[in-house]
Design an enzyme around this catalytic site. Structure first.
Site, short mmCIF file in Angstrom:
data_model
loop_
_atom_site.label_atom_id
_atom_site.label_comp_id
_atom_site.label_asym_id
_atom_site.label_seq_id
_atom_site.Cartn_x
_atom_site.Cartn_y
_atom_site.Cartn_z
CB CYS A 1 -0.95 0.00 1.19
SG CYS A 1 -0.26 -0.67 2.70
CB SER B 1 -7.45 -0.05 7.51
OG SER B 1 -6.82 1.01 6.82
CE LYS C 1 6.20 -6.44 2.84
NZ LYS C 1 4.97 -6.42 3.67
CG HIS D 1 -1.16 3.98 4.37
ND1 HIS D 1 -1.92 3.61 5.44
CD2 HIS D 1 -0.58 2.82 3.91
CE1 HIS D 1 -1.81 2.30 5.63
NE2 HIS D 1 -1.01 1.80 4.72
#
Ligand SMILES: NC(=O)c1ccc[n+]([C@@H]2O[C@H](COP(=O)([O-])OP(=O)(O)OC[C@H]3O[C@@H](n4cnc5c(N)ncnc54)[C@H](OP(=O)(O)O)[C@@H]3O)[C@@H](O)[C@H]2O)c1
Length: 340
Positions: A130, A160, A215, A243
């Protein structure tokens, strides 16, 4: 004629959002199957104005289905994605399992849509993390203009992003601060998340960084350009959805802040909200339920020759997962499967 679509993990945060987005974007669906674990057999989930009952992924036969959107975590993906792929169903996977596999494309449609064509080696396409997805949407148009050499990013990631359990822990701990009778010790997170911030997402690596930070580095290189250097600090914050990222870039060519703002305004998937006044920027609660990645606070970094700072906010369950997966499905449909 439309597609036969499977959504695996349909009872989860990302799975439910994928169903919402397939319906919102009127994806041409002929038939849809919603899957989860045996625990959730028969659980009802919404798809547009329909209510669907979940089936057991463990006994589902993928033969004859066109594509399967997976959001079930790496362990279950390892077991079931190869089965779906072998049955001829293209898997679009939200877990990190296949992201770094050279035979699996890692796709953000605004950045590298053509990479979808590489799906055929394994019949699998990976969706990025994400925090990477929203960042690369902003980096790509700036990179095309001024060639980004280095990125320094600090994230402020909502709970989340770690699934239903993360959201429950923030909710329950927040209530327990006001009502200390029911103590809620940290379980999903290593420290208290309510009224706190935690500079630790995913496991620690040997060099002291975390896997989440790694990542962002590896995925940006795979999606945008292997020459871009990225250094990240990833932080969990007590926000439910959305975010945020403070991003600093150093470019090869000089890029003026006004030109950067114009480039980002024209770029696909981006909304620039950048007024230098109280509230003239976007915060996580304002991005929830939106498709766009919002960019604010664009300004020159005067400490280096060619540097810019900006603020990047997006709904992590949408661009960071479900929306990106559905966009990949759309590209797969347009470029490869050609139904609908
Ligand atoms: N949340 C994000 O922002 C985000 C972003 C990018 C990628 N992802 C990835 O997306 C995936 C799902 O995340 P999430 O946030 O939606 O998690 P979640 O809310 O915890 O939901 C997990 C889903 O997976 C299902 N599941 C778990 N184990 C299963 C098994 N063995 N067999 C069948 N179904 C199984 C669950 O079904 P039950 O309800 O039956 O347990 C549930 O539907 C993860 O790989 C995550 O890393 C998440």
């Amino acid at each position: 004629m439309g597609y036969k679509v499977v959504v695996a993990g349909a009872t989860g945060n990302v799975g439910r959002e994928m169903l919402n987005i397939l319906a919102e974007r009127e994806f041409p669906v002929d038939e849809i199957a919603v899957l989860a674990s045996r625990r959730s057999l028969g659980t009802e989930v919404s798809f547009g104005d329909k209510t669907l009952k979940t089936q057991d992924l463990a006994t589902f036969d993928f033969t004859g289905w066109d594509m399967a959107l997976f959001a079930i975590g790496s362990d279950a993906t390892k077991e079931y994605a190869p089965k779906a792929a072998a049955a001829g169903c293209v898997v679009i996977d939200n877990s990190s399992l296949y992201r770094y596999d050279p035979d699996v494309p890692l796709v953000v449609p605004e950045v590298n849509a053509d990479a979808v064509l590489g799906y055929s080696k394994k019949n699998i396409i990976a969706n990025p993390n994400c925090s990477t997805a929203q960042m690369v949407v902003a980096l790509k148009p700036l990179h095309d203009r001024a060639k980004i050499k280095r990125v320094v990013v600090s994230t402020y990631q909502s709970v989340s992003g770690s699934g239903k359990e993360g959201m429950d822990e923030l909710w329950d701990q927040t209530k327990s601060v006001y009502n200390p009778v029911t103590e809620v010790p940290p379980k999903k997170y290593p420290k208290q998340i309510a009224f706190n911030v935690i500079p630790h997402i995913d496991v620690f690596m040997e060099d002291g960084s975390t896997k989440e930070e790694w990542k962002m580095v590896a995925e940006t290189k795979k999606i945008v350009d292997p020459s871009i250097k990225v250094t990240a600090t990833c932080v969990r914050v007590p926000v439910f959805v959305g975010h945020a990222e403070a991003i600093n870039i150093e470019t090869e060519d000089f890029l003026d802040e006004d030109e950067a703002r114009d480039i980002l305004r024209e770029a696909p998937g981006i909304m620039v909200v950048d007024k230098r006044e109280d509230g003239g920027y976007v915060t996580p609660v304002e991005c929830v339920g939106d498709f766009a990645t919002f960019i604010s606070r664009i300004r020159q970094d005067a400490t280096i020759e060619n540097g810019l700072n900006f603020w990047c906010v997006s709904d992590n369950l949408r661009k960071g997962a479900a929306l990106n997966a559905v966009q990949i499905a759309e590209v797969l449909g347009q470029k490869v499967l050609k139904k609908g």
